[in-house]
Structures are given as structure tokens and as C-alpha cells.
Design an enzyme around this catalytic site. Structure first.
Site, PDB file in Angstrom:
ATOM      1  N   LYS A   1       0.864  -1.176   0.000  1.00  0.00           N
ATOM      2  CA  LYS A   1       0.000   0.000   0.000  1.00  0.00           C
ATOM      3  C   LYS A   1       0.902   1.228   0.000  1.00  0.00           C
ATOM      4  CE  LYS A   1      -3.606   2.398   2.503  1.00  0.00           C
ATOM      5  NZ  LYS A   1      -4.590   2.343   3.576  1.00  0.00           N
TER       6      LYS A   1
ATOM      7  N   ARG B   1     -10.493  10.097   1.720  1.00  0.00           N
ATOM      8  CA  ARG B   1     -10.383  10.738   3.037  1.00  0.00           C
ATOM      9  C   ARG B   1     -11.463  11.809   3.183  1.00  0.00           C
ATOM     10  NH1 ARG B   1      -3.746  10.999   3.050  1.00  0.00           N
ATOM     11  NH2 ARG B   1      -3.465   8.732   2.971  1.00  0.00           N
TER      12      ARG B   1
ATOM     13  N   LYS C   1       1.430   9.902   5.920  1.00  0.00           N
ATOM     14  CA  LYS C   1       1.467   8.480   6.278  1.00  0.00           C
ATOM     15  C   LYS C   1       2.743   7.810   5.763  1.00  0.00           C
ATOM     16  CE  LYS C   1      -3.592   8.035   6.663  1.00  0.00           C
ATOM     17  NZ  LYS C   1      -4.758   7.138   6.466  1.00  0.00           N
TER      18      LYS C   1
ATOM     19  N   GLU D   1       7.619  -7.006   1.230  1.00  0.00           N
ATOM     20  CA  GLU D   1       6.376  -7.047   2.013  1.00  0.00           C
ATOM     21  C   GLU D   1       5.577  -8.317   1.691  1.00  0.00           C
ATOM     22  OE1 GLU D   1       5.270  -5.269   4.424  1.00  0.00           O
ATOM     23  OE2 GLU D   1       6.222  -3.292   4.336  1.00  0.00           O
TER      24      GLU D   1
ATOM     25  N   LYS E   1      -2.065  -1.494  -3.962  1.00  0.00           N
ATOM     26  CA  LYS E   1      -2.957  -0.341  -3.897  1.00  0.00           C
ATOM     27  C   LYS E   1      -2.130   0.934  -3.981  1.00  0.00           C
ATOM     28  CE  LYS E   1      -5.975   1.857  -0.600  1.00  0.00           C
ATOM     29  NZ  LYS E   1      -6.454   1.896   0.743  1.00  0.00           N
TER      30      LYS E   1
ATOM     31  N   SER F   1      -9.904   5.750  -4.805  1.00  0.00           N
ATOM     32  CA  SER F   1     -10.842   6.856  -4.995  1.00  0.00           C
ATOM     33  C   SER F   1     -10.362   7.881  -6.031  1.00  0.00           C
ATOM     34  CB  SER F   1     -11.106   7.540  -3.655  1.00  0.00           C
ATOM     35  OG  SER F   1      -9.899   7.973  -3.055  1.00  0.00           O
TER      36      SER F   1
ATOM     37  N   TYR G   1     -14.782   1.159  -7.068  1.00  0.00           N
ATOM     38  CA  TYR G   1     -16.050   1.866  -6.840  1.00  0.00           C
ATOM     39  C   TYR G   1     -16.951   1.747  -8.069  1.00  0.00           C
ATOM     40  CZ  TYR G   1     -13.294   3.531  -2.997  1.00  0.00           C
ATOM     41  OH  TYR G   1     -12.490   3.551  -1.885  1.00  0.00           O
TER      42      TYR G   1
HETATM   43  C1  PBG Z   1      -7.315   3.614   5.424  1.00  0.00           C
HETATM   44  C2  PBG Z   1      -7.658   3.390   4.006  1.00  0.00           C
HETATM   45  C3  PBG Z   1      -7.470   4.322   2.987  1.00  0.00           C
HETATM   46  C4  PBG Z   1      -8.020   3.771   1.841  1.00  0.00           C
HETATM   47  C5  PBG Z   1      -8.510   2.507   2.171  1.00  0.00           C
HETATM   48  N1  PBG Z   1      -8.259   2.275   3.526  1.00  0.00           N
HETATM   49  C6  PBG Z   1      -6.932   5.698   3.022  1.00  0.00           C
HETATM   50  C7  PBG Z   1      -5.604   5.934   3.545  1.00  0.00           C
HETATM   51  O1  PBG Z   1      -4.786   5.038   3.741  1.00  0.00           O
HETATM   52  O2  PBG Z   1      -5.341   7.094   3.828  1.00  0.00           O
HETATM   53  C8  PBG Z   1      -8.052   4.474   0.537  1.00  0.00           C
HETATM   54  C9  PBG Z   1      -9.002   3.980  -0.459  1.00  0.00           C
HETATM   55  C10 PBG Z   1      -9.277   4.894  -1.575  1.00  0.00           C
HETATM   56  O3  PBG Z   1      -8.650   5.956  -1.761  1.00  0.00           O
HETATM   57  O4  PBG Z   1     -10.180   4.557  -2.342  1.00  0.00           O
HETATM   58  N2  PBG Z   1      -6.685   2.657   6.120  1.00  0.00           N
END
Ligand code: PBG
Length: 328
Positions: free
Chosen positions: A200, A210, A222, A238, A253, A279, A318
Site C-alpha cells: 500500500k 479521506r 502516512k 512485504e 494499492k 478513490s 467503486y
Molecule cells: C485507510 C484506508 C485508505 C483507503 C482505504 N483504507 C486511506 C488511507 O490510507 O489514507 C483508501 C481507499 C481509496 O482511496 O479509495 N486505512
């Protein structure tokens, strides 16, 4: 020209193109992410046109309709009321919390639907970070790894007790897959699977998500736990750890900008591989098609088939419901 090889022969009709097609997308390849909130009505999400935060009743209906189109699984993302967010994120393991209630409602209404949950603290944490935060004397943020993993185990157990089929740790703490596996097994949840967010990335493409959950970090970023977008060998590292720790499925992701990472993990693992079209990827396609600059249906299907072609077995999107409708 005197050509023996004419690749265009394999493209000359729709029927021949269908015969030689290498990657075929089906609704069974999709996982549908759904936002939920503790409210009797649904709310349009401004940062993600076409997506809503669902009430539990609407969630059950929406998930049922998607399942009827052939989508096997949903993954839940809760918007938690501000007053329930704390530095210790205690609400994440409340058996009467929003997510456990949603799991129970979904499993009661649709027993064959696979219900996946997101395991991370950001919706519950007043700091908006995926882990517990400690602030140094200089004000610098530290995300505590081992302490966070303990809370994540309680969260995963709470989801398992409510009937989740699969838990998806998305926090990127070290050692969490093994710890969650041990916690689940210790409570006789050997049958609950772990879909690990293995690679991720610290991505700007999460912005609209968010906004959907009001879960942006209050401060800082993050980058001390999510991966550097420049790295691919680190994703393999990982992966090897997640395999050792007992992950049942692994994930990359975001998806579209990381097709090479999907391909690299595909080569390295026999585990099923998921990819998350996040997203920002969704929003870019939605806004370009709303403006009339691209054809939505074609671009959606091309983006998904590209992710599958790169090596993903299953895609979180989505667009899942819309795409399944296009396929039907
Ligand atoms: C949080 C999480 C996030 C997403 C899925 N789980 C956001 C982040 O890590 O800040 C993002 C998914 C998306 O953008 O569609 N643990």
C-alpha cells in the site's frame, strides 16, 4: 505486400476477437467497496460523485443488488461520528459499533455474500492516522507499531465475531498479519481469511476517500508506514513477509499507476492477488466523463481489464456495480 504474417487476421471480426481475447473480465472478479454511516438516510459524497455513505438498510439493499449482478464480495468503510473518535481508537473494537452491526445485517440478508472489513484505525482515531500516535517533545509524530498491532488484533476479532468472512489490514504496520492470524486462531476463527494490503503506497490518489470519511490525518502524512511510490523491490519484500505470516490474499494499492507492481507480485506469489482501484482513480474517470472528455463505460472497462491483465485476480473498484451492469 508479400506478408505471411498478418496479425490483423485475428482482429477481423468481433467473433474472432472474442476467440483470441486473453483477458476476460467478469463480475466475479470484482469487490465492491461501500461507505457506511450511522444515519437513517444516505448522503451523496461530494468528493466521489456517484458514491454514497449508506444507512444500514440501504447498505443491505445495495449489496444485495450488486451480489445479484454476480459480484461476490463487498468491503466496508465506516464514517465514524466525531465524538466517537479518540486517541486510543477504542470504538474500532466495539461489538455494537457500526461495522459489526453492518456485518450482521449483511450476513443475515445475504448469506452467500463475502463480507470483508478494513482493519486500520484511521476512521476511529482522533489523529486520523492508521495507527496510535505518540507526540515527541519536539511535537514530531510517531506512529507506534507494536501497540497499534494489539489494537488491530482486537478490531479484527470484533469483525470476526460479528461474522466477517475476511479481514483486510490496510494499516501497513510491521507484523500485523501474523499477529492477527494468531489472534483469530486463538479465538477459534481459523476460518476467517486475511486479505492483506501488502503493498500500500503513500498515495495522493487517496484524497477523495479521506474526504468521504473525514479521515484525513490531522497533521503530518502516512509516509512512515505506507510505501514510497518509487519502490517495487520493497513490495516484494512485504509480499514475502505476508506469505510467511499467513496472508490468504495479497493486495496492491492503488492499481492503475502501479501495474508494474501488480505484475511483479504476480510473478512472485501463488497466492490470489487483489488490486485496489482507489478513490482518485475513480474520480479522475468520473470527472473526465462528466465533462464529456472521455466515454465513461469504455474507459471504466479498459481501466479494469488493464488491472486484470497486469495480473490481478480480483479488483476492488467503486465502479464494481456499474461495471457488472455493463457486462450483463
Ligand atoms: C485507510 C484506508 C485508505 C483507503 C482505504 N483504507 C486511506 C488511507 O490510507 O489514507 C483508501 C481507499 C481509496 O482511496 O479509495 N486505512
Amino acid at each position: 505486400m508479400n506478408l505471411y504474417q498478418r496479425p490483423r487476421r485475428n482482429r477481423k471480426s468481433a467473433a474472432i476477437r472474442a476467440m483470441v481475447r486473453e483477458t476476460v473480465l467478469t463480475p466475479g472478479d470484482l469487490i465492491y467497496p461501500l461507505f457506511i454511516h450511522d444515519d437513517g438516510s444516505d448522503t451523496e459524497i461530494a468528493s466521489m460523485p456517484g458514491c454514497r455513505r449508506w444507512s444500514l438498510d440501504s447498505l443491505v439493499r445495495e449489496a444485495g443488488e450488486a451480489h445479484a449482478l454476480g459480484i461476490p464480495a463487498v468491503i466496508l468503510f465506516p464514517a465514524i461520528a466525531g465524538e466517537l473518535k479518540t486517541p486510543g481508537a477504542e470504538e474500532c473494537a466495539n461489538p455494537e459499533g457500526l461495522v459489526p452491526r453492518a456485518i450482521r445485517a449483511l450476513k443475515a440478508a445475504h448469506p452467500t455474500l463475502v463480507v470483508i472489513t478494513d482493519v486500520a484505525l484511521d476512521p476511529y482515531n482522533s489523529d486520523g492516522q492508521d495507527g496510535l500516535v505518540q507526540r515527541g517533545e519536539d511535537g514530531a509524530l510517531e506512529i507506534l507499531n507494536d501497540e497499534t498491532v494489539e489494537v488491530l488484533c482486537r478490531q479484527a476479532l470484533c469483525h470476526a465475531e460479528a461474522g466477517a468472512d475476511m479481514v483486510g489490514p490496510s494499516d501497513m504496520m510491521d507484523g500485523r498479519v501474523g499477529a492477527i492470524r494468531a489472534a483469530l486462531d486463538g479465538a477459534s476463527f481459523e476460518g476467517v481469511s486475511i486479505l492483506s494490503y501488502t503493498a500500500k503506497y503513500a498515495s495522493a490518489y487517496y484524497g477523495p476517500f479521506r474526504g468521504a470519511l473525514d479521515s484525513a490525518p490531522k497533521d503530518g502524512d502516512k509516509k512512515t508506514y505506507q510505501m514510497d511510490p518509487a519502490n517495487v523491490r520493497e513490495a516484494v519484500r512485504e509480499l514475502l513477509l505476508d506469505e510467511e505470516e499467513g496472508a490468504d490474499m495479497v493486495m496492491v494499492k492503488p492499481a492503475g499507476p502501479y501495474l508494474d507492481v501488480i505484475a511483479a507480485l504476480r510473478d512472485e506469489t501463488t497466492l490470489p492477488l487483489a488490486a485496489y482501484q482507489v478513490s482518485g482513480e475513480y474520480l479522475m474517470i468520473k470527472s473526465a466523463s462528466a465533462a464529456g472528455w472521455v466515454e465513461e463505460k469504455a474507459v471504466v472497462m479498459e481501466s479494469l481489464v488493464g488491472i486484470k491483465r497486469a495480473g490481478a485476480d480480483t479488483i476492488l473498484s467503486y465502479f464494481a456495480r456499474e461495471a457488472a451492469q455493463f457486462m450483463g
